[in-house]
Design an enzyme around this catalytic site. Sequence first.
Site, mmCIF file in Angstrom:
data_model
loop_
_atom_site.group_PDB
_atom_site.id
_atom_site.type_symbol
_atom_site.label_atom_id
_atom_site.label_comp_id
_atom_site.label_asym_id
_atom_site.label_seq_id
_atom_site.Cartn_x
_atom_site.Cartn_y
_atom_site.Cartn_z
ATOM 1 N N ASP A 241 0.810 -1.217 0.000
ATOM 2 C CA ASP A 241 0.000 0.000 0.000
ATOM 3 C C ASP A 241 0.844 1.268 0.000
ATOM 4 O O ASP A 241 0.486 2.261 -0.642
ATOM 5 C CB ASP A 241 -1.024 -0.010 1.138
ATOM 6 C CG ASP A 241 -0.433 -0.344 2.501
ATOM 7 O OD1 ASP A 241 0.802 -0.363 2.658
ATOM 8 O OD2 ASP A 241 -1.227 -0.626 3.431
ATOM 9 N N ASN A 303 9.944 3.328 9.065
ATOM 10 C CA ASN A 303 8.615 3.102 9.648
ATOM 11 C C ASN A 303 8.539 3.810 10.993
ATOM 12 O O ASN A 303 9.390 3.606 11.855
ATOM 13 C CB ASN A 303 8.372 1.610 9.871
ATOM 14 C CG ASN A 303 8.040 0.874 8.597
ATOM 15 O OD1 ASN A 303 8.738 1.022 7.601
ATOM 16 N ND2 ASN A 303 7.001 0.072 8.628
ATOM 17 N N GLY A 413 -4.690 8.774 4.659
ATOM 18 C CA GLY A 413 -5.750 9.192 5.570
ATOM 19 C C GLY A 413 -5.307 10.189 6.622
ATOM 20 O O GLY A 413 -6.093 11.021 7.075
#
Length: 497
Positions: A241, A303, A413
Amino acid sequence: MAEQVYLAIDLGAESGRVMAGMFDGQKIRLEELHRFSNGPVNVGDTMRWDVLRLWSQIQVGLQKAAARFGQNIVSVGVDTWGVDFVLLSKTGEMLGQPYHYRDARTRGVMDLAFQRVPRAEVFANTGLQFMEINSLYQLIVMNQTNPELMGLADKFLMMPDFFHWLLSGSRVVEFTNATTSQMYHPTQRNWSVEMLRKLGLPTHMLPEVVGPGTRLGRLREDVARRAGLPRLDVVAPATHDTGAAIAAVPTDRTGSGNWAYISSGTWSLMGLELPHAVLTPRALELNVTNEGGIDGTYRLLKNIMGLWLVQECRKSFERNGSPYDYGLLAQVARDARPFRAFVNPDAPEFLAPHDMPEAMRDWCRATNQEIPDTDGGLVRCALESLALKYRMVLGWLEELSGHKVEVIHIVGGGTQNELLNQFTANATGRPVITGPVEATALGNVLVQARTSGSVGSLSQIREIVRASCTMQRYEPQNTAQWNDAYVRFCELLKQPR
């Protein structure tokens, strides 16, 4: 040109969607056809994914797509999170219920792995950051605790590849997700077979790795019949993704190296798009990662735990009788006193805590800071800490690449959290451009459009995104206060400023 429709099956850690991308040759429009929940399922003392329920919901979405668009649909492709996988037997049986990356079974396994293959050698063979959730460590544990099951495995398919198998019968793994496994060699561009054998892992089950945009075959006849669809092309987009999202970053600087991105959601993935992996000793020391991107590029990134902290705080507040929507949560955080306390978002205590607010207070207590005593104070602590961690990682990326970053693009988002967007600009001292929210789905469908011949290049994909989406710009504010906060943050994390 007549409007063409591409279907994106976009599966995240909290929800999944079947999205339609309508392309008229110049602009792309998205329409959500079907949304469904996702999340871990507790089986005994383990955490698993309910992939059969997801497949059932995907087929509902395909039925809705057929009813809405019929013969105008060109192709379909799947993107998901990284690291997790399904094992198939020779006869196509799914071997066990796939594990969730937050399952506790991999705790401490990295140290066992390094007894066989030193940490530096693992990095040289994979270019990936060391996280106990990586596929490599999941397989090591499975090989130790369930060798009989491993012995039956004929194919290792990562999550999107498993759903592509259900759609088309393909048994390959796509490049961008393969690189999240910590089993793929970044310079040889294939599985790190020699390293895996040293670790005692079987390698016969590792399939061919294909690039984003590969045609995998036609929709299975039975799937097409149940959905009421023609036998569409099934196309592997950038199946990770984040890889799909970065393909849709609306930059006009493709190939320049002077822009950074943050794919913002449950995780924050912050990085640069580069032509090759960075495998230096300093990269190993900083525990950065090199993940595959579009056109053979690599995403040098880190990350960061991301909005997981806020999501888990919100769940705790609701359990304790204080429900918030995200807008109200941002308001109480904005009203809270600034720079009261910070946490390291990536501390292991925050990976899967029983109660996130208590875990954050414990961290502040252990580091001799003021303890946030309001809901707004806790959320502000999380957001300020994230922005300061972005600044730290940005410095690492510039050091490793030799590029000066001039602008940061935030997609996903998390772009809807305006307070975090502004904090990011303030903390980094760089302008921040946000949008699109639906970067992953856009990247998915536009890679499919490129495969069909309707789009020519990565630069054109990004030009289409710029023409199609609303973006917002945030300029740095209060930089002196944020500079002082960064000094404190580095001291807490025991990092040089």
